[in-house]
Design a protein around this motif. Sequence first.
Motif, PDB file in Angstrom:
ATOM      1  N   UNK A  26       0.857  -1.176   0.000  1.00 10.50           N
ATOM      2  CA  UNK A  26       0.000   0.000   0.000  1.00 10.50           C
ATOM      3  C   UNK A  26       0.895   1.228   0.000  1.00 10.50           C
ATOM      4  N   UNK A  27       0.349   2.396  -0.361  1.00  9.19           N
ATOM      5  CA  UNK A  27       1.144   3.607  -0.404  1.00  9.19           C
ATOM      6  C   UNK A  27       0.839   4.512   0.775  1.00  9.19           C
ATOM      7  N   UNK A  28       1.779   5.391   1.113  1.00  5.03           N
ATOM      8  CA  UNK A  28       1.549   6.378   2.149  1.00  5.03           C
ATOM      9  C   UNK A  28       0.859   7.597   1.552  1.00  5.03           C
ATOM     10  N   UNK A  29      -0.016   8.258   2.321  1.00  3.33           N
ATOM     11  CA  UNK A  29      -0.670   9.468   1.816  1.00  3.33           C
ATOM     12  C   UNK A  29       0.297  10.596   1.503  1.00  3.33           C
ATOM     13  N   UNK A  30       1.410  10.664   2.233  1.00  2.33           N
ATOM     14  CA  UNK A  30       2.385  11.741   2.053  1.00  2.33           C
ATOM     15  C   UNK A  30       3.716  11.154   1.617  1.00  2.33           C
ATOM     16  N   UNK A  31       4.244  11.649   0.496  1.00  3.31           N
ATOM     17  CA  UNK A  31       5.598  11.287   0.078  1.00  3.31           C
ATOM     18  C   UNK A  31       6.572  12.099   0.920  1.00  3.31           C
ATOM     19  N   UNK A  32       7.395  11.413   1.682  1.00  5.61           N
ATOM     20  CA  UNK A  32       8.335  12.054   2.590  1.00  5.61           C
ATOM     21  C   UNK A  32       9.757  11.680   2.206  1.00  5.61           C
ATOM     22  N   UNK A  33      10.630  12.668   2.104  1.00  5.25           N
ATOM     23  CA  UNK A  33      12.037  12.411   1.827  1.00  5.25           C
ATOM     24  C   UNK A  33      12.894  13.333   2.687  1.00  5.25           C
ATOM     25  N   UNK A  34      14.173  12.989   2.823  1.00  4.61           N
ATOM     26  CA  UNK A  34      15.130  13.814   3.566  1.00  4.61           C
ATOM     27  C   UNK A  34      16.177  14.295   2.571  1.00  4.61           C
ATOM     28  N   UNK A  57      -1.061  10.715  16.424  1.00  2.78           N
ATOM     29  CA  UNK A  57       0.187  10.002  16.681  1.00  2.78           C
ATOM     30  C   UNK A  57       0.108   8.503  16.611  1.00  2.78           C
ATOM     31  N   UNK A  58      -1.024   7.961  16.140  1.00  2.58           N
ATOM     32  CA  UNK A  58      -1.212   6.510  16.196  1.00  2.58           C
ATOM     33  C   UNK A  58      -0.763   5.780  14.935  1.00  2.58           C
ATOM     34  N   UNK A  59      -0.684   6.481  13.804  1.00  4.60           N
ATOM     35  CA  UNK A  59      -0.367   5.809  12.542  1.00  4.60           C
ATOM     36  C   UNK A  59       0.648   6.617  11.739  1.00  4.60           C
ATOM     37  N   UNK A  60       1.437   5.913  10.944  1.00  2.00           N
ATOM     38  CA  UNK A  60       2.400   6.553  10.051  1.00  2.00           C
ATOM     39  C   UNK A  60       1.711   6.922   8.745  1.00  2.00           C
ATOM     40  N   UNK A  61       1.861   8.186   8.309  1.00  2.00           N
ATOM     41  CA  UNK A  61       1.269   8.615   7.041  1.00  2.00           C
ATOM     42  C   UNK A  61       2.346   8.999   6.021  1.00  2.00           C
TER      43      UNK A  61
END
Length: 234
Positions: free
Chosen positions: A67-75, A213-217
């Motif tokens: 499944x995919x995350x709602x937010x694309x996050x990068x550093x 704070x309960x799930x990773x998005x």
Amino acid sequence: MRRPWWTVALTGALALAGCTGPADADPTPTRVNLPLENGVTTTSAPPPPAATSPAPADGGAVGVQEVGFPVDLSVVAWCACGGPDGQLQVKVKPSLTHRSGGDASIGVGNFRLVVAGADVAGWSGLTAAGQAPFVLPDDTLGEVAYIPANKDGWSQRLGDAWTFATHWDASTLPAGGRYLDEGVKRGDLVFYVPTGSDEVVVLAGLALMSEDGSTAIGWAPRESWGAEGDPNAF
């Protein structure tokens, strides 16, 4: 025992002035259990971020479904260096793109640095909402700590210098929106990471958590970050 993930040791070489960690070899993709909306599940790491969730398989066994995350996050920039009270400082500059509907919460309190080997009892960071690290079990690493970012603008004395401070002014991201502040001392997060007895921690990645704070998005695994940079340049 060989550690397959990027590790950092708290040694005399990690002086605040240079803030330079050990040579950064290409890390192996991490596998970390992330809390998702449908339960704690395993994620595998190559960017773009992708999570996995349990799904019924033949015979009632548990299978794996991407499944995919709602937010694309990068550093886009980061560094690890010595900090106060036997801790590390980890400074990161995130980039976010919201792929789903509605607004996503992206305040300072929504971010967690996911670390194995941290002694959370030794954490001395300061957050605006009184948050503290929490620990979850992990199939591969045993357990991982979810460490909150320090509050905006806060730093403390460290010898003849000061610790790095978080600089973050964003709170929400609309559908289709992107956030990246490329300025120096703007759009960056600082985490205190207390080390364990062997003074070595494993940086697994950066997580964006839901409002409660309960799930990773969003998820940026460590191996997608690239090489360390000069913390005074971002």
